[in-house]
Design a protein around this motif. Structure first.
Motif, short mmCIF file in Angstrom:
data_model
loop_
_atom_site.label_atom_id
_atom_site.label_comp_id
_atom_site.label_asym_id
_atom_site.label_seq_id
_atom_site.Cartn_x
_atom_site.Cartn_y
_atom_site.Cartn_z
N GLY A 104 0.79 -1.22 0.00
CA GLY A 104 0.00 0.00 0.00
C GLY A 104 0.82 1.27 0.00
O GLY A 104 0.28 2.37 0.12
N THR A 105 2.15 1.17 -0.14
CA THR A 105 2.98 2.38 -0.10
C THR A 105 3.51 2.82 -1.47
O THR A 105 4.24 3.80 -1.56
CB THR A 105 4.21 2.18 0.81
OG1 THR A 105 5.09 1.23 0.18
CG2 THR A 105 3.83 1.69 2.19
N LEU A 106 3.14 2.09 -2.53
CA LEU A 106 3.80 2.34 -3.81
C LEU A 106 3.50 3.72 -4.39
O LEU A 106 4.28 4.25 -5.18
CB LEU A 106 3.44 1.25 -4.83
CG LEU A 106 3.95 -0.16 -4.47
CD1 LEU A 106 3.55 -1.16 -5.56
CD2 LEU A 106 5.45 -0.17 -4.27
N ALA A 107 2.38 4.31 -4.00
CA ALA A 107 2.08 5.65 -4.50
C ALA A 107 2.52 6.74 -3.53
O ALA A 107 2.32 7.92 -3.77
CB ALA A 107 0.58 5.78 -4.77
N ASP A 108 3.16 6.31 -2.42
CA ASP A 108 3.64 7.29 -1.44
C ASP A 108 4.91 7.97 -1.93
O ASP A 108 5.52 7.56 -2.90
CB ASP A 108 3.94 6.62 -0.09
CG ASP A 108 2.69 6.07 0.57
OD1 ASP A 108 1.59 6.33 0.03
OD2 ASP A 108 2.82 5.39 1.60
N ARG A 109 5.33 8.97 -1.18
CA ARG A 109 6.53 9.70 -1.56
C ARG A 109 7.77 8.80 -1.53
O ARG A 109 8.61 8.88 -2.42
CB ARG A 109 6.71 10.90 -0.62
CG ARG A 109 7.79 11.83 -1.10
CD ARG A 109 7.88 13.08 -0.24
NE ARG A 109 9.13 13.77 -0.50
CZ ARG A 109 9.35 14.54 -1.57
NH1 ARG A 109 8.40 14.72 -2.45
NH2 ARG A 109 10.52 15.12 -1.74
N ASP A 110 7.91 7.97 -0.52
CA ASP A 110 9.02 7.03 -0.47
C ASP A 110 8.50 5.61 -0.36
O ASP A 110 8.40 5.06 0.73
CB ASP A 110 9.95 7.35 0.71
CG ASP A 110 10.75 8.61 0.47
OD1 ASP A 110 11.44 8.66 -0.57
OD2 ASP A 110 10.67 9.54 1.30
N PRO A 111 8.14 5.01 -1.48
CA PRO A 111 7.52 3.67 -1.42
C PRO A 111 8.48 2.64 -0.84
O PRO A 111 9.69 2.72 -1.03
CB PRO A 111 7.22 3.36 -2.89
CG PRO A 111 8.06 4.29 -3.69
CD PRO A 111 8.30 5.50 -2.85
N VAL A 112 7.92 1.69 -0.08
CA VAL A 112 8.72 0.58 0.46
C VAL A 112 8.48 -0.61 -0.45
O VAL A 112 7.41 -1.21 -0.45
CB VAL A 112 8.30 0.26 1.92
CG1 VAL A 112 9.14 -0.91 2.44
CG2 VAL A 112 8.47 1.48 2.81
N LYS A 113 9.50 -0.92 -1.26
CA LYS A 113 9.35 -1.98 -2.26
C LYS A 113 9.91 -3.28 -1.71
O LYS A 113 11.11 -3.41 -1.49
CB LYS A 113 10.09 -1.59 -3.54
CG LYS A 113 9.48 -0.38 -4.24
CD LYS A 113 10.24 -0.09 -5.52
CE LYS A 113 9.59 1.04 -6.29
NZ LYS A 113 10.30 1.31 -7.56
N THR A 114 9.02 -4.22 -1.48
CA THR A 114 9.41 -5.52 -0.94
C THR A 114 8.83 -6.62 -1.82
O THR A 114 8.07 -6.35 -2.76
CB THR A 114 8.87 -5.72 0.48
OG1 THR A 114 7.45 -5.93 0.40
CG2 THR A 114 9.16 -4.50 1.37
N VAL A 115 9.15 -7.86 -1.45
CA VAL A 115 8.56 -9.00 -2.16
C VAL A 115 7.03 -8.89 -2.09
O VAL A 115 6.34 -9.10 -3.08
CB VAL A 115 9.04 -10.32 -1.53
CG1 VAL A 115 8.25 -11.51 -2.09
CG2 VAL A 115 10.54 -10.50 -1.76
N GLY A 116 6.51 -8.54 -0.92
CA GLY A 116 5.07 -8.49 -0.75
C GLY A 116 4.42 -7.28 -1.39
O GLY A 116 3.32 -7.36 -1.91
N SER A 117 5.12 -6.14 -1.36
CA SER A 117 4.48 -4.92 -1.87
C SER A 117 4.73 -4.72 -3.36
O SER A 117 3.98 -4.02 -4.02
CB SER A 117 5.01 -3.70 -1.11
OG SER A 117 6.35 -3.40 -1.46
#
Lengths: 355, 389
Positions: A104-117
């Protein structure tokens, strides 16, 4: 439709030497090379060679071997083999990759890119873990270990439950949360037309003022001018003192410096060295285990320290042969140095780096 | 006053220098010791899987010396000898093959100059001006004259089957670097290279063999190339899904963004190359390149993009290679906002950073080719800034 390479077939026949007359006598049994196709260079890859190198897998499951692994097994393996960089729960240590969370953070200013996200295909994870991880010991995880670690990473991302077992059969049923989050490069449609107008040459805008400045952040490394001045001053005023006699064989120390490159992914040594994934190693020979105050040792290493373990050259030799025999649940993910001369060299190198 | 360097005898004019063979393989004279690659330590966890930057501010012409061409490793620079080198071609081919290094030398080979740019070059600038110096902001690039075997000849040797549409290229280092290439590109202009600038590749650039993928992002130029597999679908490996994909403002991400868009930067004056000589004649110079072909024009602005002059291109215009440009001007000593704007043979005009952000947001990381602005102060100092658009 895998014919032998024509030139290779001929070379084999010629290598048989005395078989040549037989070949001439029995043209029907040995097909002659067809009209020159290519240059006749290279040789046919053998099945064992293909099996050794062609181990990648694809989203459609091509290449995925038979096997399985469950979350519980994966958790233990992850803790032992992966957590030193990725954290026990995939949260990432220092700047090493975060593997879990961030949905749920991909559209945020600093997205947290993980296996799950972020990762769209499970095959990518399996392939990468199996072909390139752990960072310091690629190709050391077998097929079932890989299934188990992948299962645990899925669990740490809340994609599967804790009783899940990943197998070749259920692999395709796992749904990756961001599977639909990608689209093929559309710059040719979206950007190229917008950026292909005849450029303006005069009076292109009315207001020109500075909106952002790099110096505000001040994150640029030191400039060469500073470095240069520093070096020259140092060399002019303080000629390098001859090294203290250490009783160490300089050739061995130099060889050890080469061997140490295997350690350098995690350990720093020398002037200004600081803790990294592993503790700083200045003066480690003869030091008590767990002696670096600001390093987060594993519980196993702390226990060994309390038992009075001291890194003598002999103990280091045993530890570097197989770390887990000396500190069974320690965090050092290192397969060990098999060659005694490599261990002797690196220990000499460590001895040469006094605290 | 007379210059003592002229009026007095100097040691270099009165005593002898070094004989031949003092340095069998020469390095730059020590006065040039600042022309080196530099790393930005806070970017990565350690230096084994990391990147450094070409000192483009201090280089001239277009060819990057190998010794200062930027490095990017994912599991460190390995030592792989020519004798131990093997290249496998497998998958949807008539004959899976193994080549030795000596085999490669027996194929017809080509020599061509190519730029190679990391997709993340300038990536720190998405959120605004951060690093002071074109070495750091645009230095994930080099340009060399490569010699190698066209990939299409190796694929033809193995015989690509009609179902083959994609090629996986894989490296021999512990990162197992792997990327999927459409077969069309593999058959077009890719080179399996073993020389650069006339000599063997350096260890850090993939000795003994690397792949060159002209005009496309540097990550695809697999070093220590050991395997080429032909398939009917892309592999979607780590470096083409979790990395090297470009996340837009809405959280969706572009994939397969292979081509490097046209880009340019003024290398001097720049933050590491301030104007030291005061007002008067001034050479403004820089580099331009495009993954879609040749550079046909570069414009330079001194007033932050209000007005533009066309620069002079110098040296041969190579396809998908760096182009040097000059604007010979006279500086009156007042503040400047220097910009350059590249135009390639397809008519693509390098956009502003804000124009890119309007389409992509600020989270792309990769493919930042926006116009760079340098603020030149009256005392000649130069700073990385952005201006209103």
């Amino acid at each position: 439709n895998r014919q032998a390479h024509p030139r290779f077939a001929r070379a084999r026949a010629l290598a048989a030497g005395l078989a040549l007359p037989a070949l001439l006598a029995l043209p029907a049994l040995l097909p002659l090379p067809a009209a020159a196709e290519g240059f006749g260079l290279g040789r046919t890859a053998l099945p064992q060679e293909l099996a050794a190198w062609d181990i990648d897998i694809r989203p459609d499951g091509l290449g995925l071997p038979e096997g399985s692994g469950d979350v519980q097994t994966g958790e233990a393996l992850f803790s032992e083999r992966c957590a030193v960089c990725h954290g026990d729960f995939g949260e990432g240590v220092d700047r090493w990759p975060v593997l879990a969370g961030g949905q749920g953070t991909l559209a945020d200013r600093d997205p947290v890119k993980t296996v799950g996200s972020y990762w769209p295909y499970l095959s990518t994870l399996w392939d990468y873990v199996h072909r390139a991880m752990p960072f310091t010991e690629a190709h050391s995880l077998n097929v079932n270990d890989t299934y188990a670690i992948v299962a645990y990473i899925l669990y740490s991302n809340d994609i599967v439950d804790d009783d899940f077992t990943l197998t070749r059969e259920n692999f395709a049923t796992v749904e990756m949360p961001n599977a639909d989050g990608f689209f093929v490069d559309d710059r040719d449609q979206v950007e190229v037309p917008a950026f292909s107008a005849a450029p303006c040459m005069h009076d292109c805008k009315t207001d020109v003022h500075i909106t952002r400045r790099a110096t505000v952040l001040d994150v640029t490394p030191e400039t060469e001018t500073d470095t240069e001045t520093g070096d020259e001053t140092a060399s002019a005023e303080a000629p390098a003192a001859p090294p203290e006699p250490t009783g160490l064989d300089p050739v061995l120390v130099a060889a050890g410096e080469q061997v140490f490159r295997k350690c350098a992914a995690c350990h720093r040594i020398g002037t200004d060295a600081r803790n990294a994934v592993g503790p700083v190693l200045n003066g480690v020979v003869g030091r008590h285990a767990g002696a670096i105050d600001d390093f987060r040792y594993s519980p196993a290493m702390k226990a060994a320290a309390e038992d009075g373990l001291v890194w003598t050259p002999e103990l280091l030799d045993a530890y570097l042969t197989d770390p887990k025999t000396i500190v069974p649940r320690g965090r050092m993910s290192f397969a060990g140095l098999r060659r005694a001369e490599d261990r002797a060299a690196v220990i000499a190198y460590l001895q040469a780096q006094e605290g | 006053t007379p210059d003592p360097l002229i009026t007095e005898n100097q040691p270099w004019s009165t005593t002898l220098g070094e004989g031949v063979d003092v340095t069998p393989y020469g390095l730059p004279i020590h006065f040039e010791s600042d022309v080196v690659r530099r790393n930005v330590p806070w970017l990565t966890a350690e230096t084994i899987s990391s990147i450094n930057f070409t000192p483009i501010h201090a280089l001239e012409g277009t060819i990057t010396p190998q010794g200062c061409a930027f490095e990017r490793h994912h599991a460190g620079a390995i030592e792989l000898s020519k004798a131990d080198y093997r290249l496998m071609i497998n998958g949807l081919v008539d004959r899976p093959l193994i080549f030795t290094f000596e085999d490669l030398l027996r194929f017809p080979r080509e020599t061509r100059v190519l730029f190679m740019e990391c997709a993340a070059n300038s990536g720190m600038e998405w959120a605004g001006a951060q690093l002071n110096g074109c070495q750091f902001t645009q230095g994930m690039i080099h340009n060399m004259e490569y010699t190698g075997v066209p990939l299409r000849l190796l694929l033809a040797e193995a015989g690509v089957q009609p179902a083959g549409k994609w090629v996986l290229v894989e490296g021999a280092d512990a990162s197992g670097m792997s990327r999927s290439l459409p077969l069309e590109k593999a058959l077009d202009d890719c080179l399996v290279a073993f020389q650069a600038n006339g000599e063997a590749l350096r260890k850090e650039h993939g000795y003994p063999v690397r792949l060159c993928v002209p005009g496309w992002e540097g990550n695809m130029w697999v070093k220590w190339l050991r395997r080429i597999e032909v398939g009917d679908q892309p592999w979607e490996h780590r470096e083409e899904t979790s990395k090297y994909t470009d996340t837009m403002a809405d959280g969706r991400s572009r994939k397969w963004t292979w081509v490097m868009d046209a880009k340019s930067v003024i290398t001097a004056p720049s933050p590491q190359m301030p104007i030291a000589h005061g007002p008067g004649p001034l050479v403004i110079t820089g580099l331009a390149w495009s993954g879609r072909g040749k550079i046909t024009r570069v414009d330079v602005s001194k007033d932050g993009g209000r007005s533009w002059e066309t620069a002079r291109l110098s040296g041969p215009a190579h396809d998908k290679a760096l182009q040097r440009f000059y604007l010979d001007t006279v500086w009156d000593g007042s503040e400047m906002l220097l910009q350059s704007r590249a135009i390639d043979e397809t008519g693509y005009v390098q956009p502003t950073k804000d124009a890119l952000r309007a389409i992509r947001g600020e989270n792309s990381i990769y493919h930042m080719n926006g116009i760079q602005t340098w603020f030149v102060a009256a005392d000649g100092r130069v700073e990385n800034v952005e201006v209103s658009s």
